[in-house]
Design an enzyme around this catalytic site. Sequence first.
Site: not given
Length: 407
Positions: A147, A175-177, A180
């Site tokens: 991230d 960024a990850d979420r 996702g």
Amino acid sequence: MSDHPASGARRALSGIRVLDLTSAVVGPYAAKIMADHGADVIKVEAADGDVIRWIAGPSPTPGMSGKFMHLNRGKRSIVLDLKQPRGREAVMRLVARADVLLINMRPQAVERLGLDYDSVARANPRLVYCAMVGFGPGPYRDTPAYDSIIQGGAGVAALSEMATGQPRYVPYVVADRTVGLMALNAVMMALFQRERTGAGQCVEVPMFENMAALMLSEHLYGATFEPPLSPPGDLRLIDPQASPVKTADGYVCLTTNTDAQAFALMRVMGHPEMQTDPRFSTKQARAAHSREYFGIRAEAIARRTTAEWLALLKEADIPAMPYNTLDSLRTDPQIVASGLLREVEHPTEGKMWDLADPTRMSGRDDAPPRPAPKLGEHGAEILAEAGYSPEEIEALAGSGALGPSSA
């Protein structure tokens, strides 16, 4: 299609089986939402487990951090060594019965393990295969990504430098979420297309390019046009004063986007003359002179308490709410009324705060979710469903390809 009773008869993804080969946040977050909506999610972990089990805070027993619990409820866990032929064979038998495969390894590693799309599609042509990668085709293709790497590379950290003079990661794995959720959207569209065509497909969701697209769509600003009409960067958002506003005893959060909202704030602040000031009399003018506008706002709001301002702003129908810390957020009256935080009893971790899904669907049966799994907790159960005999399961465990349950 899954026949596990945890699927629930009245959930959007009942009967969908998801093979979750992801770790950390981006993939587990997408898979958790699918589990919330009835999918049977099988989480395949290495012997040491998902890294988030260990690096996201304390827990009553090792390997069950709070963040892991929130990202992995509703799933079942099996430990397989994918570097061993027997481990790969077991995964391929699970692939043959799956509807969705989620994976977030680097492309070269995926190919070495024989888990690339072409290989798994031969075992299951109806499979929706979703690869969450750091980078799409290009010079960064097989470099590692987390991230913070993506935030820095995609310009997220630069926004802080534009506002404060110092680059800073958002202290949240944004960024990850975000990616996702993008992966989840793509998987849902691919499943919908499969209903029409009967065929699965490969979905690739690159983190860097997706976050760069979001950043540029927000902040290209006048540089959208050729020749540029201004440097990139939305002035209203990168101004250092675009933050909770200091009151006499705390902070308040407010926004005035429309003329009606801005003019109401001008009157409440005691500056009705601003309505005819050419710097502030239109939306475009306020955007161009956001620094001056925010400065006048800060000076006025500092003269009253938070409670006084919240009352005045509510009466004037100006969008506003209290400023919350992570502690006060848990007791916010809206959070309490919504039932977002619910106290539950985990089989091994005891009492804990679980997070309800805030999205309401009238057709969904909100049965209590399966608790987040211990490492390898459901290995024998999952393999038995895939057709393994007790003797085969014992042999797999004896070979080291099947990790022991820590339940």
